[in-house]
Design a protein around this motif. Structure first.
Motif, PDB file in Angstrom:
ATOM      1  N   LEU A 413       1.025  -1.219  -0.172  1.00  0.00           N
ATOM      2  CA  LEU A 413      -0.021   0.069  -0.125  1.00  0.00           C
ATOM      3  C   LEU A 413       0.770   1.078   0.019  1.00  0.00           C
ATOM      4  N   PHE A 414       1.817   1.352   0.729  1.00  0.00           N
ATOM      5  CA  PHE A 414       2.828   2.449   0.425  1.00  0.00           C
ATOM      6  C   PHE A 414       4.265   2.301   0.097  1.00  0.00           C
ATOM      7  N   TYR A 415       4.989   3.260  -0.280  1.00  0.00           N
ATOM      8  CA  TYR A 415       6.355   3.177  -0.460  1.00  0.00           C
ATOM      9  C   TYR A 415       6.792   2.299  -0.369  1.00  0.00           C
ATOM     10  N   PRO A 416       8.719   1.767  -0.758  1.00  0.00           N
ATOM     11  CA  PRO A 416       9.119   0.284   0.185  1.00  0.00           C
ATOM     12  C   PRO A 416       9.064   0.912   1.029  1.00  0.00           C
ATOM     13  N   TYR A 417       9.579  -0.405   2.365  1.00  0.00           N
ATOM     14  CA  TYR A 417      10.359   0.223   3.226  1.00  0.00           C
ATOM     15  C   TYR A 417      11.685   1.296   3.318  1.00  0.00           C
ATOM     16  N   PRO A 418      12.138   1.275   3.903  1.00  0.00           N
ATOM     17  CA  PRO A 418      13.522   1.940   3.669  1.00  0.00           C
ATOM     18  C   PRO A 418      14.202   1.091   4.748  1.00  0.00           C
ATOM     19  N   SER A 419      15.114   0.995   3.453  1.00  0.00           N
ATOM     20  CA  SER A 419      16.648  -0.590   4.250  1.00  0.00           C
ATOM     21  C   SER A 419      17.393   1.001   5.192  1.00  0.00           C
ATOM     22  N   CYS A 420      17.533   2.471   5.729  1.00  0.00           N
ATOM     23  CA  CYS A 420      18.255   2.322   6.720  1.00  0.00           C
ATOM     24  C   CYS A 420      17.650   2.802   8.180  1.00  0.00           C
ATOM     25  N   THR A 421      16.903   2.584   7.991  1.00  0.00           N
ATOM     26  CA  THR A 421      16.025   3.269   9.329  1.00  0.00           C
ATOM     27  C   THR A 421      16.798   1.883  10.379  1.00  0.00           C
ATOM     28  N   GLU A 422      17.489   1.082   9.987  1.00  0.00           N
ATOM     29  CA  GLU A 422      18.006   0.491  11.577  1.00  0.00           C
ATOM     30  C   GLU A 422      18.692   1.421  11.827  1.00  0.00           C
ATOM     31  N   THR A 423      19.599   1.484  10.821  1.00  0.00           N
ATOM     32  CA  THR A 423      20.609   2.488  10.999  1.00  0.00           C
ATOM     33  C   THR A 423      20.559   4.307  11.972  1.00  0.00           C
ATOM     34  N   ALA A 424      19.432   4.501  11.237  1.00  0.00           N
ATOM     35  CA  ALA A 424      18.622   5.633  12.155  1.00  0.00           C
ATOM     36  C   ALA A 424      18.026   5.716  13.263  1.00  0.00           C
ATOM     37  N   ASP A 425      17.616   4.845  14.164  1.00  0.00           N
ATOM     38  CA  ASP A 425      16.961   4.320  14.674  1.00  0.00           C
ATOM     39  C   ASP A 425      17.858   4.290  16.145  1.00  0.00           C
ATOM     40  N   ARG A 426      18.681   3.739  15.986  1.00  0.00           N
ATOM     41  CA  ARG A 426      20.127   2.914  16.661  1.00  0.00           C
ATOM     42  C   ARG A 426      20.177   4.055  16.980  1.00  0.00           C
ATOM     43  N   GLU A 427      20.426   5.487  16.281  1.00  0.00           N
ATOM     44  CA  GLU A 427      21.087   6.867  16.722  1.00  0.00           C
ATOM     45  C   GLU A 427      20.691   7.646  17.432  1.00  0.00           C
ATOM     46  N   LEU A 428      19.510   7.403  17.228  1.00  0.00           N
ATOM     47  CA  LEU A 428      18.489   7.956  18.283  1.00  0.00           C
ATOM     48  C   LEU A 428      17.436   7.189  19.544  1.00  0.00           C
ATOM     49  N   LEU A 429      17.694   6.576  19.283  1.00  0.00           N
ATOM     50  CA  LEU A 429      17.520   5.494  20.727  1.00  0.00           C
ATOM     51  C   LEU A 429      18.661   4.615  22.114  1.00  0.00           C
ATOM     52  N   PRO A 430      18.192   5.338  23.076  1.00  0.00           N
ATOM     53  CA  PRO A 430      19.048   4.774  23.778  1.00  0.00           C
ATOM     54  C   PRO A 430      19.595   3.556  24.075  1.00  0.00           C
ATOM     55  N   THR A 431      20.863   3.221  23.994  1.00  0.00           N
ATOM     56  CA  THR A 431      21.701   1.977  23.761  1.00  0.00           C
ATOM     57  C   THR A 431      21.720   0.943  24.700  1.00  0.00           C
ATOM     58  N   PHE A 432      20.549   1.552  25.767  1.00  0.00           N
ATOM     59  CA  PHE A 432      20.044   0.403  27.006  1.00  0.00           C
ATOM     60  C   PHE A 432      18.147  -0.354  26.632  1.00  0.00           C
ATOM     61  N   HIS A 433      18.669   0.442  24.720  1.00  0.00           N
ATOM     62  CA  HIS A 433      16.380   0.072  23.985  1.00  0.00           C
ATOM     63  C   HIS A 433      17.779  -0.922  23.439  1.00  0.00           C
ATOM     64  N   GLU A 434      16.469  -3.055  22.816  1.00  0.00           N
ATOM     65  CA  GLU A 434      16.553  -3.117  22.173  1.00  0.00           C
ATOM     66  C   GLU A 434      15.700  -2.480  20.878  1.00  0.00           C
TER      67      GLU A 434
END
Length: 482
Positions: A413-434
């Motif tokens: 239904l939407f444009y393809p899921y971005p492949s770079c989300t994991e890298t960006a989320d690791r920068e935004l979320l604290p290290t103790f969060h999986e």
């Protein structure tokens, strides 16, 4: 056959041992190469070669991937390809640093915000709260330096210096409300002072904004300050339980500054209306903002799904539905859940409490884990309030992944899921969060096959080395049977 039998009878155990060791070594090399190819390219090399080269040779037509459905965002192919994959957005519901994030750190000893996230906020503040004419006002010059300070105490000290120079410095009150106030009540007091000062400066800028480009830039800055302060005051009222007052403030703000829709104030309004259980008003807001020209968000998609689920969730039963089939209302609810899950597949595990929440970051990545954390943190209570809504979500959300064409990145239904989300989320979320990762790529069949072949041949080599005579008898018996 007689010649083959005579040949096998002359073979020694050393031959069988060498044969099994060689086959184990070769299959091991194939397995290592397959694993490396999958880790680098996400596909099986053997499967890729067989589909691309061998199938046409034996007369098979290469199956074309299913055409994706029309994008719900209404983009054509060119706009879809040009869409930025990892644009980071300001979290519309971000918490207060002093009154909420700092209190969490005092209690747990864990830093809830990453340096990357706070650096993005510093850039936002410099963009929104400064302009080229700051040199004309000493207090604004001090605040321009304050927003660039990395140390919180240095920023607070600079804010007090700015107030000594000008008691009506609105941005100084904003900084103190965000970072020095340790309760929402204190933050609201600072913001009220900022509002009083900001309105005075805004009116002055309105009167002379057409005189020069510098005055126009100053009006833009003063508008940003005023909108920011009013929004945060509405959020203070929401947090202090004055929900109707917060809703009115948000509606007035959206009516007064309709061009600032990119600030996503409507998401604050949606959350407050859900708290009031004013579902008709929620639907009216969705009808206005769930539009093809606006970027989607988890708040919009999952709120739409919640309203559809509300109509059927109380009486929904998986056993009954499988026996009699889904009604029209149930189909609409399931499709809305599928739409929401495809937009952000990380949210359901937080809503179903299969994954623990953390404090939401100040910035989010749409369709990423950071957006899922921010949405679930504020909206989980609204899903729990509607009886059966989480049960319906639990029964249907995983079906989305069977509907999306393979590979999962293609989208439906939407444009393809971005492949770079994991890298960006690791920068935004604290290290103790999986960090939640999607799509989870399944291991191809040929990796399992080569791993099994390598293990089996290695076991044969070991048995041949330990029991050479028995393995020779076994090999001859097998060859005689076949």
């Amino acid at each position: 056959l007689l010649t083959v039998t005579m040949f096998l009878s002359t073979l020694t155990p050393k031959f069988y041992f060498a044969l099994t060791v060689t086959s184990s070594f070769i299959s091991g090399l194939i397995f290592v190469f397959e694993w490396w190819h999958f880790r680098k390219y996400g596909t099986s090399f053997i499967e890729q070669v067989s589909v691309s080269h061998l199938r046409p040779l034996i007369g098979g037509a290469e199956s074309s991937p299913p055409a994706p459905a029309a994008f719900s965002a209404g983009e054509n192919e060119s706009s879809r390809q040009n869409m930025p994959e990892c644009k980071v957005w300001r979290n519309p519901l971000n918490l207060f640093r002093g009154a909420e994030y700092s209190r969490y750190m005092w209690v747990t000893g864990k830093e809830p915000l990453t340096y990357y996230d706070m650096n993005l906020s510093a850039q936002d503040h410099q963009t929104f709260f400064t302009c080229d004419t700051d040199a004309l006002r000493p207090s604004d010059t001090v605040m321009q330096k304050a927003w660039r300070e990395r140390n919180p105490q240095a920023r607070i000290k600079a804010a007090y210096q700015a107030l000594e120079l000008n008691n009506d410095c609105a941005t100084a009150y904003v900084l103190l409300a965000e970072e020095e106030a340790t309760t929402i009540v204190d933050a609201e007091k600072y913001f009220k002072q900022a509002l009083k000062a900001g309105e005075i400066i805004y009116r002055k800028s309105q009167n002379c904004h057409s005189q020069s480009p510098q005055h126009e830039a100053q009006l833009r800055r003063d508008t940003n300050v005023l909108v920011y302060v009013k929004r945060r005051l509405a959020m203070c009222a929401r947090k202090l339980g004055r929900i109707r007052e917060a809703v009115k403030m948000m509606r007035d703000l959206m009516k007064e500054f309709p061009l600032l829709s990119m600030l996503n104030i409507h998401e604050n309004l949606l959350e407050a209306l859900l708290e009031l259980q004013a579902y008709a008003d929620v639907q009216a807001v969705l009808a206005k903002y769930d539009d093809i020209s606006l970027p989607k968000s988890a708040a919009i998609c999952y709120t739409a799904a919640l309203l559809k689920a509300r109509a059927v969730s109380e009486r929904f039963s998986p056993e009954t539905a499988s026996r009699r089939g889904l009604s029209t209302a149930e189909i609409n609810a399931v499709e809305a859940i599928h739409r929401a899950v495809e937009f952000n597949p990380h949210v359901p595990k937080y809503l179903l409490e299969m994954k623990s929440l953390v404090l939401p970051p100040e910035h989010i990545l749409k369709r990423g884990d950071s957006e899922a954390v921010a949405y679930a943190f504020f909206h989980l209570q609204h899903w729990k309030r509607i009886e059966g809504a989480l049960n319906l979500l639990h029964c249907t959300w995983e079906g989305t992944f069977r509907m999306i064409p393979y590979p999962l990145e293609k989208g439906h239904l939407f444009y393809p899921y971005p492949s770079c989300t994991e890298t960006a989320d690791r920068e935004l979320l604290p290290t103790f969060h999986e960090v939640s990762v999607y799509p989870q790529k399944e291991l191809p069949f040929f990796i399992h096959f080569t791993a099994g072949l390598c293990s089996f041949s290695a076991m044969l080599a070991l048995l041949t080395h330990q029991f050479p005579e028995l393995m020779v008898i076994f090999a001859k018996a097998v060859s005689t049977v076949y």
